[in-house]
Scaffold this active site. Structure first.
Site, PDB file in Angstrom:
ATOM      1  N   LEU A  98       0.892  -1.158   0.000  1.00 19.44           N
ATOM      2  CA  LEU A  98       0.000   0.000   0.000  1.00 19.44           C
ATOM      3  C   LEU A  98       0.926   1.202   0.000  1.00 19.44           C
ATOM      4  CD1 LEU A  98      -2.610   1.560   0.515  1.00 19.44           C
ATOM      5  CD2 LEU A  98      -2.588   0.743   2.853  1.00 19.44           C
ATOM      6  N   SER A  99       0.753   2.095  -0.977  1.00 14.62           N
ATOM      7  CA  SER A  99       1.691   3.205  -1.146  1.00 14.62           C
ATOM      8  C   SER A  99       1.649   4.177   0.040  1.00 14.62           C
ATOM      9  CB  SER A  99       1.363   3.987  -2.410  1.00 14.62           C
ATOM     10  OG  SER A  99       1.297   3.125  -3.508  1.00 14.62           O
ATOM     11  N   GLN A 100       2.736   4.929   0.146  1.00 19.35           N
ATOM     12  CA  GLN A 100       2.857   5.991   1.149  1.00 19.35           C
ATOM     13  C   GLN A 100       1.758   7.045   0.894  1.00 19.35           C
ATOM     14  OE1 GLN A 100       6.668   7.735   0.586  1.00 19.35           O
ATOM     15  NE2 GLN A 100       6.420   9.204   2.255  1.00 19.35           N
TER      16      GLN A 100
END
Ligand code: SAH
Length: 215
Positions: free
Chosen positions: A59-61
């Protein structure tokens, strides 16, 4: 493990990182990120950091998610296609800023979990499917916007073809061992323009549907 204070702090961090679009900030404030991360990482759900979601995916930043979404220049008449549903977090935020979100994921178990979250949150304008997003979603094309959340060496032609003239696609471009950059493509009558937004690090965009052996 989520309080309004946690979410407000994340929004402050995004503001100081240069995210100015108030629609994007309030959509992020409205989506409970802890629902999208594995239980062991719930404590870290509101840190501005990428988190693993299983099957080797991440899950991206939040600052990257926010930059991508801000770069898409959304409004409530937009029909958007997302490649790489993953946890569904990005799609959930998009659902507050678009008319309709179509999202595709090559890992079936990830898609099933994400769909469960869309249902739990009552997000009726998100339509999801498992498949290879590099081929686009021809039955639903053309799209006003396309958001690709996995990195490829170049934008897939099928995706550019399924973008309306004037439409925008945001995608990380680059390899796994070299620099990746978030690029905004704008479809023109003749072809497309491109503009580099920021350096990023994403999992690869891979062809076909994943075979599920092991975690
Ligand atoms: N947007 C996601 C982040 C996902 S990470 C979120 O909010 O959680 C990138 C995802 O892209 C991974 O789940 C990966 O399986 C998926 N992916 C990679 N190549 C793909 C393809 N060709 N079609 C569909 N999904 C793909």
């Amino acid at each position: 493990m989520s309080t309004p204070a946690h979410r407000a702090r994340l929004v402050l961090a995004l503001r100081s990182a240069g995210i100015t679009n108030t629609g994007v900030l309030s959509a992020i404030e409205g989506v409970p990120r802890e629902l999208f991360v594995p239980e062991t990482f719930i404590d870290r759900a509101y840190e501005d950091t990428a988190l693993p979601i299983g099957y080797g995916q991440t899950l991206s930043q939040p600052v990257v998610v926010a930059t991508m979404i801000q770069a898409l220049e959304l409004n409530d008449s937009v029909k958007l296609f997302e490649v790489g549903t993953g946890s569904g977090y990005h799609a959930a935020i998009l659902s507050y800023l678009c008319r309709q979100v179509y999202t595709i994921e090559r890992h079936k178990p990830l898609l099933a979990e994400a769909q469960g979250r869309f249902d739990a949150l009552g997000l009726t304008n998100v339509i999801s499917m498992s498949g290879d997003g590099m081929m686009g979603w021809p039955e639903e094309a053309p799209f006003d916007r396309i958001s690709v959340t996995a990195a490829g060496s170049e934008p897939p032609q099928a995706l550019l073809d399924q973008l309306k003239v004037g439409g925008v696609m945001v995608m990380p471009v680059g390899g796994q061992s070299r620099l990746q950059q978030l690029v905004r493509f704008r479809r023109t009558k003749e072809g497309y323009d491109s503009e580099v937004m920021m350096d990023v690090r994403f999992v690869p965009l891979l062809p076909g549907v994943a075979s599920e052996i092991g975690p």
